[in-house]
Design a protein around this motif. Structure first.
Motif, PDB file in Angstrom:
ATOM      1  N   VAL A 138     -74.478  53.904 122.811  1.00  0.00           N
ATOM      2  CA  VAL A 138     -75.671  54.437 123.722  1.00  0.00           C
ATOM      3  C   VAL A 138     -76.358  53.336 124.654  1.00  0.00           C
ATOM      4  N   LEU A 139     -76.375  51.816 124.610  1.00  0.00           N
ATOM      5  CA  LEU A 139     -76.234  51.203 125.290  1.00  0.00           C
ATOM      6  C   LEU A 139     -75.647  50.460 126.244  1.00  0.00           C
ATOM      7  N   VAL A 209     -86.019  52.478 122.179  1.00  0.00           N
ATOM      8  CA  VAL A 209     -85.552  52.725 121.916  1.00  0.00           C
ATOM      9  C   VAL A 209     -86.278  53.737 120.916  1.00  0.00           C
ATOM     10  N   GLY A 233     -84.292  60.122 125.972  1.00  0.00           N
ATOM     11  CA  GLY A 233     -83.051  60.357 125.862  1.00  0.00           C
ATOM     12  C   GLY A 233     -82.787  59.162 126.879  1.00  0.00           C
ATOM     13  N   LYS A 234     -83.772  59.839 128.182  1.00  0.00           N
ATOM     14  CA  LYS A 234     -83.827  58.506 129.193  1.00  0.00           C
ATOM     15  C   LYS A 234     -84.584  57.734 129.160  1.00  0.00           C
ATOM     16  N   LYS A 237     -84.278  56.543 124.456  1.00  0.00           N
ATOM     17  CA  LYS A 237     -83.571  56.522 123.801  1.00  0.00           C
ATOM     18  C   LYS A 237     -83.373  56.856 122.357  1.00  0.00           C
ATOM     19  N   ASN A 257     -79.279  61.049 122.180  1.00  0.00           N
ATOM     20  CA  ASN A 257     -78.178  59.917 122.552  1.00  0.00           C
ATOM     21  C   ASN A 257     -77.467  60.555 121.703  1.00  0.00           C
ATOM     22  N   THR A 297     -71.612  61.643 119.310  1.00  0.00           N
ATOM     23  CA  THR A 297     -72.732  61.231 120.356  1.00  0.00           C
ATOM     24  C   THR A 297     -73.387  62.471 121.443  1.00  0.00           C
TER      25      THR A 297
END
Ligand code: AHR
Length: 310
Positions: A138-139, A209, A233-234, A237, A257, A297
């Motif tokens: 995710v990152l 996060v 999610g933005k 996360k 995410n 994902t």
């Protein structure tokens, strides 16, 4: 008091029907609802007489349910222990009564391995490690420090202890740039996740996060993140565990995410184990019967959603 129910006491066919006493943790999450349904359906399909009781997340209710199954002389007892400690006394009572015990979903801590035959369930520590690897994905491309808030499951429960452990292990080994700045239990419920996340957001303006030990707490937390004027999610996360339907819906909207699946459909494997144990062949079973699980994902969510079974 715990809520109890029993399926028909009719004996099926010529041989005596097996009676299974099952003590469920509660109905705290979507995962639990799917697990309860799986146990009930699998018992029916296997022709097993199921005595079912919901402990409403209280250990004392589980202990009384197990004692009542011992008094009723059921053939096999199974339960999903709300916490890991404090079971030896009641497990010894079951052993003294000659009733075999199969753990399902969650494990117990005991110095006497003879007190249960096998555990049917997931490897929660591996799930914690998978969650950390999911966060790496995710990152991807992100540089600099990452501040993480953790919503823990029920205090003292195997999935809460082990998921935190697995995640911390990968973080320690590979991510000096990650830090957990807040961590508290939300008891695996939506209401708990919502409330604790609101408190996290009040205390910390800089959360990057959220690692949530289950989807329900993540869904609750999403409401608090939105109420704080941030975009889940933005701006924050989110990685969670389970893969229930509503988790997939949130993921398909980009609010979560990534999800590490924890399979609740343990009923068929449990009923197979019950039959083996009842036939006196418990020693042929592995000590731990694990389940198949996958990671997802957000970009896979919409395509996977229609075929999700829970
Ligand atoms: O023991 C499994 C956990 O219990 C699930 O991940 C969570 O949703 C449930 O309440």
């Amino acid at each position: 008091p715990a809520k109890s129910s029993s399926s028909s006491d009719k004996t099926g066919g010529g041989s005596k029907q097996i009676t299974l006493g099952f003590s469920q943790v509660g109905s705290e999450s979507g995962w639990r609802a799917a697990n309860t349904q799986s146990v009930k359906e699998a018992a029916k399909a296997a022709g097993i007489n199921l005595k079912f009781s919901d402990a409403q997340q209280k250990q004392e209710n589980q202990i009384s349910a197990i004692r009542s199954y011992i008094a009723q002389k059921v053939d096999v007892i199974s339960f999903s222990p709300v916490v890991v400690t404090g079971w030896d006394t009641v497990l010894k009572e079951a052993k003294a009564a000659g009733i075999p015990v199969i753990l399902t979903d969650r494990s117990v801590e005991t110095s006497d391995p003879s007190l249960y035959v096998t555990l049917v369930g997931s490897d929660f520590e591996i799930e914690g490690e998978r969650a950390a690897h999911m966060l790496e994905k995710v990152l991807a491309g992100h540089t600099g420090p990452v501040k993480i808030a953790q919503l823990e499951g029920t205090t003292g429960a195997a999935p809460a202890i082990e998921r935190a452990k697995g995640f911390a292990k990968i973080m320690k080994a590979s991510h000096p740039e990650w830090s957990i700045i807040a961590s508290q239990t939300g008891d695996f419920t939506r209401a708990g996740g919502k409330q604790v996340m609101a408190a996290f957001l009040q205390a910390h303006s800089d959360i990057d996060v959220l690692f949530s030990h289950n989807d329900d707490m993540a869904i609750g937390a999403i409401q608090s993140i939105q109420a704080a004027g941030k975009t889940p999610g933005k701006d924050i996360k989110i990685v969670s565990v389970d893969g229930v339907h509503d988790g997939f819906v949130a993921m398909s909207k980009g609010q979560i995410n990534g999800i590490v699946e924890c399979n609740p459909l343990l009923g068929p494997q449990l009923m197979d184990a019950v039959k083996t144990v009842h036939a006196g062949k418990g020693s042929t079973l592995p000590r731990w019967i694990k389940t198949q699980e996958t990671d997802y994902t957000a970009d896979q969510a919409a395509a996977a959603l229609p075929s999700r079974k829970y």
